[in-house]
Motif scaffolding. Sequence first.
Motif, mmCIF file in Angstrom:
data_model
loop_
_atom_site.group_PDB
_atom_site.id
_atom_site.type_symbol
_atom_site.label_atom_id
_atom_site.label_comp_id
_atom_site.label_asym_id
_atom_site.label_seq_id
_atom_site.Cartn_x
_atom_site.Cartn_y
_atom_site.Cartn_z
ATOM 1 N N GLY A 259 8.075 0.820 -0.758
ATOM 2 C CA GLY A 259 9.085 1.121 -1.766
ATOM 3 C C GLY A 259 8.513 1.107 -3.169
ATOM 4 O O GLY A 259 7.487 0.477 -3.443
ATOM 5 N N ASN A 260 9.203 1.793 -4.086
ATOM 6 C CA ASN A 260 8.698 2.010 -5.449
ATOM 7 C C ASN A 260 9.634 1.407 -6.491
ATOM 8 O O ASN A 260 10.007 2.062 -7.459
ATOM 9 N N ASN A 261 9.992 0.160 -6.340
ATOM 10 C CA ASN A 261 10.969 -0.454 -7.243
ATOM 11 C C ASN A 261 10.379 -1.539 -8.129
ATOM 12 O O ASN A 261 11.121 -2.269 -8.781
ATOM 13 N N ASN A 262 9.037 -1.694 -8.090
ATOM 14 C CA ASN A 262 8.364 -2.638 -8.982
ATOM 15 C C ASN A 262 8.867 -4.067 -8.784
ATOM 16 O O ASN A 262 9.066 -4.813 -9.726
ATOM 17 N N THR A 263 9.058 -4.433 -7.513
ATOM 18 C CA THR A 263 9.635 -5.735 -7.211
ATOM 19 C C THR A 263 9.005 -6.315 -5.962
ATOM 20 O O THR A 263 8.395 -5.592 -5.168
ATOM 21 N N ASP A 264 9.165 -7.628 -5.788
ATOM 22 C CA ASP A 264 8.721 -8.262 -4.545
ATOM 23 C C ASP A 264 9.887 -8.512 -3.597
ATOM 24 O O ASP A 264 9.732 -9.180 -2.574
ATOM 25 N N VAL A 265 11.061 -7.948 -3.930
ATOM 26 C CA VAL A 265 12.207 -8.031 -3.030
ATOM 27 C C VAL A 265 11.907 -7.205 -1.771
ATOM 28 O O VAL A 265 11.454 -6.063 -1.859
ATOM 29 N N LYS A 266 12.180 -7.754 -0.618
ATOM 30 C CA LYS A 266 11.786 -7.119 0.638
ATOM 31 C C LYS A 266 12.531 -5.809 0.873
ATOM 32 O O LYS A 266 13.726 -5.705 0.651
ATOM 33 N N HIS A 267 11.764 -4.827 1.367
ATOM 34 C CA HIS A 267 12.328 -3.557 1.813
ATOM 35 C C HIS A 267 12.059 -3.414 3.303
ATOM 36 O O HIS A 267 10.995 -3.767 3.785
ATOM 37 N N PHE A 268 13.043 -2.876 3.999
ATOM 38 C CA PHE A 268 12.952 -2.748 5.452
ATOM 39 C C PHE A 268 12.962 -1.269 5.846
ATOM 40 O O PHE A 268 13.588 -0.468 5.167
ATOM 41 N N PRO A 269 12.243 -0.893 6.926
ATOM 42 C CA PRO A 269 11.629 -1.742 7.948
ATOM 43 C C PRO A 269 10.293 -2.364 7.583
ATOM 44 O O PRO A 269 9.756 -3.159 8.340
ATOM 45 N N CYS A 270 9.759 -2.006 6.410
ATOM 46 C CA CYS A 270 8.440 -2.485 6.018
ATOM 47 C C CYS A 270 8.327 -4.008 6.113
ATOM 48 O O CYS A 270 7.355 -4.553 6.649
ATOM 49 N N ALA A 271 9.331 -4.708 5.619
ATOM 50 C CA ALA A 271 9.233 -6.155 5.472
ATOM 51 C C ALA A 271 9.425 -6.928 6.769
ATOM 52 O O ALA A 271 9.367 -8.158 6.762
ATOM 53 N N PRO B 179 3.879 -10.783 -0.135
ATOM 54 C CA PRO B 179 3.103 -11.105 1.070
ATOM 55 C C PRO B 179 3.481 -10.263 2.275
ATOM 56 O O PRO B 179 2.718 -10.187 3.236
ATOM 57 N N TRP B 180 4.635 -9.632 2.241
ATOM 58 C CA TRP B 180 5.063 -8.777 3.356
ATOM 59 C C TRP B 180 4.391 -7.407 3.339
ATOM 60 O O TRP B 180 4.486 -6.656 4.306
ATOM 61 N N VAL B 181 3.701 -7.048 2.247
ATOM 62 C CA VAL B 181 2.910 -5.813 2.194
ATOM 63 C C VAL B 181 1.525 -6.153 2.735
ATOM 64 O O VAL B 181 0.763 -6.869 2.092
ATOM 65 N N ASN B 182 1.183 -5.661 3.919
ATOM 66 C CA ASN B 182 -0.065 -6.115 4.548
ATOM 67 C C ASN B 182 -1.227 -5.144 4.445
ATOM 68 O O ASN B 182 -2.337 -5.461 4.854
ATOM 69 N N ILE B 183 -1.018 -3.946 3.878
ATOM 70 C CA ILE B 183 -2.139 -3.026 3.650
ATOM 71 C C ILE B 183 -1.773 -2.101 2.501
ATOM 72 O O ILE B 183 -0.597 -1.789 2.293
ATOM 73 N N TRP B 184 -2.782 -1.685 1.754
ATOM 74 C CA TRP B 184 -2.575 -0.814 0.594
ATOM 75 C C TRP B 184 -3.356 0.473 0.788
ATOM 76 O O TRP B 184 -4.355 0.504 1.510
ATOM 77 N N ALA B 185 -2.905 1.531 0.124
ATOM 78 C CA ALA B 185 -3.593 2.817 0.207
ATOM 79 C C ALA B 185 -3.408 3.558 -1.117
ATOM 80 O O ALA B 185 -2.364 3.436 -1.766
#
Length: 954
Positions: free
Chosen positions: A555-567, A604-610
């Motif tokens: 997600g592109n909201n500049n936050t650490d609030v969880k987004h699903f299903p990603c989170a 911490p719920w984002v486990n890989i970056w690209a």
Amino acid sequence: MTIYSIQRTHKQLDKFLLDTQELQQVSRNSASPSHTSTALRHVGLVIAFVGSLLGEAWAGHDADLNDDGVVNSLDVSLISSCVGQDPQKKHGCQTADLNHDQRINTLDASIVSSQFGKTGFPTLELGQPVSSPSAIHVKLDKPPDERNPSPQVVFAVKAFGVKTLPTSLTLHEVSKAGKVVNTLGSLTDEGTNGDVHHNDGLYGGTFRIDVTHNDERQRLFQATVTHQGRTLTSPLYALLQTRFPVGPAPSEPEQVLPQAPTTPQRALGNEVIIGVLPTLTPADIQAIVEKTVPGAQVIGSIPRLAIYQVRLPTAGVKAVNETIAAFQAQKPKVRYAEPALIPQLFAYPNDPEYVNRAGIVTQTNLLKIRADKAWLGARGAANVKIAIIDTGINGSHEDFMTSGISKVLAGHDEITNAPLSHGSNSDGMGASDCHANGHGTRVAGVAAAIGDNSQGVAGVAWDTQLVPVRAVDNCLPSNHLFLISGIDWAASMTTAQIINVSAGLTANVPGTPEFDNNLPEFNPTATGGVGSLLEAILTIRDRAGGAALLVAAAGNNNTDVKHFPCAYTDSAEFQNANAIILCVGANTNNDLRLQGAEPSNFGPWVNIWAPADGVNTTTVSGGYDVAFQSQGTSMAAPLVAGAAAVLWSQHPTWSVQQIHERLLTTAASIELGGAAGTGHRLNLYQAVTSPPTRAYFSDFNTPDIHRVNLDGGGLLPILSGLTLPGSSLALDKRNGKLFWTNERVSGTIRRANIDGTGTEGLLPSGIRAQGIALDLPHGKVYWTDFGSSPAIIGPDTIHRANIDGTAHEELLSGLFNPRGIALDIIRGKMYWGETGAPSDPSSHRIRRANVDGSEVENLLTQRSATDIALDLDQDKIYWIDQDRDNIGRANLNGTAVEILVDVQNPGGIALDLHAEKIYWTAQLVGIQRSNLDGTNVETVLDMGLNTLRDIILE
């Protein structure tokens, strides 16, 4: 005419569904494998809607090495006896090479170990589907003569493993005991009625299903054929007849609630989503809805997941919150209730005039993950599929077409509840003014646009196929039940190994209750998340034939609030099954968290970056994002999905957990900056390659080419008695070939197998080849030729040819003693060194140009680079300077020059980016190495007085 088709039954069926064990036992009894004919062992049928291999697996078949019908220790013994043998020279050893890597080792033994006790002759498997839904709407509210005109259902069945395909199959309706109730007719392989292509082994048929009884019940269907003396029977398919509309219903745009101040998530003001116990009948559900909210109606459903879309008689935030609370009070019959959310698309710039770094159109995202080097060994495969859950895909785009055939397969439109034909354009479905239009085509292009086809851009996985699932449309708008239905369809109805979701839901929606569930597969104490979405994710985890890998945008909201299903990677609801999800954040090409117009979420719920900063990709119009480049986590996620496809094409027997682990453990550690802290950025090259274990080097004195382990042991001469060999070496690992140059006027460029056999000359004599480099994705060899004398300028040149020596062309002339050469395939650049004249220091230089010889640049002067190596991860060039007896490095543009190591008579250089080491040959010393910064120098191999030249790593 309404076309219905079907998907497999969920393992938890209500009382209208058959007991799972009983259903499987019927299938086993009707399709028990015969062991009497070895020739027919691979013959079978696949029905496109049923979800079980009946407890068997293809790996179990492969692992039955002694053909006794059981995988056991005898099969392990066969592998043990074959270790070290060439699988192509011994039949039994060929059978023992279970992962088809031309090696017989512990990996093959582990496949057998995982299959102990399983029979070796599975005959049935889940196949490629046509479309959904999984049930038929029975209109009980109509008069008897108007109720239910017989609907049409499309059936599709796959036959596999047969040299001669059956002419047709027969479809039956059967009883719970497996007896034929009614024969519907023939399924044919003629490219119609659910069959994609003529003679492709997929059989289709369209039949009217009589539902005039108006009863809500489960009906079972099965396909059979007698072929080559054997009767084959498909698994059972269960079709439910229910009073509720099947599939999500379109929402009312005017009912979208304003965005809440604490969250970017939007929701509908007149709908809620509820999940109920699977054991409830439609009548039970109807009673609960009418009792809880008088006047409410069930307008859509996913019966297999026991999820229902309820429209309220009144609208607004208050109505939604009160309704959710009222349904929650109906526990345990109602497992959860939640708002009808509007999924967010995570990539398209908010400003349609947004221009990202004007003038830069190179695909730097691919460069950053080292796709250029990864493609030397793997580029995806047609048997690896990615389902794109998005706005659809333009399947007729030139970068998805090969010889008039689209790599975009048949899919499904959840918005209109209709099948998508092979190669069709489903993106936006004509809504050209819609903000979401074209999003899915952009995502698909990042993942799998065809490379090396002289068209537009390259995706990550060139040869991988795509399955479009249209489940998001901001023009309608579509609530999150469409997203759920799309994920469930992809998990249940396709054989796609990877499911990409570049959309999602935020968790902290006002009115969303704590998530609870009474099913044993959920954690009843967990909180947060979106319950109905989790139901769909579990179909990915639990699907027959093994889980798929879910790749989701953060997600592109500049936050650490969880987004699903990603989170769900960090959620207790998912228990220990989060190893099937890769949650992808977006970084810049400088490995910082992407901000600006599409700032990436983090946590911490984002486990890989690209990397996803200015992505040039395919567009729905048939063109490309050149001026208006896309960015955001929607562009990062398909980069990871494509990487997973490339890795799976290289390791087809790997499980989803192995793919998941490999991508994470080979990712590069990066400092994302600010609150995001550190992370791990995708590195495809590291994922698809193993760390080098040995080196090849040339010796001018002997003259030989040798091989040695990187610890200095196992020294072995590969080629002996050569003529001044190996001014430069190159390795084609994919085809097992070693290339070298001869430094004489009468010499040639030569190659041999890596064991030294099969030596051949590629180019005619008369060239004085010095440096050599391979462009394996394009099948080219490049070399430098310093002419008749190293002291005389011209005809010093750079050439290229096909890798077999044909189509020779001169690219550059008028150079001054060109020596080492290296290629940057993604940017289309070649780098080389010129040692120049002793009296003219300015002619000692490092230069670069486009690979066609245009746009020559001088990068560094007074550097006599006799060999060059590139580190494209860090944008660095390394070189050997024989005049100054040192090793240097600089940025690719020639800035930030460093002298790393002083070396006595250096020869060649090679980089081990896995271990972050430089290896080089030192004449009269041997092989040495250091860290990439030149520290910790050590001698690996002492060769005494020998004159070593080039070195390459394998």
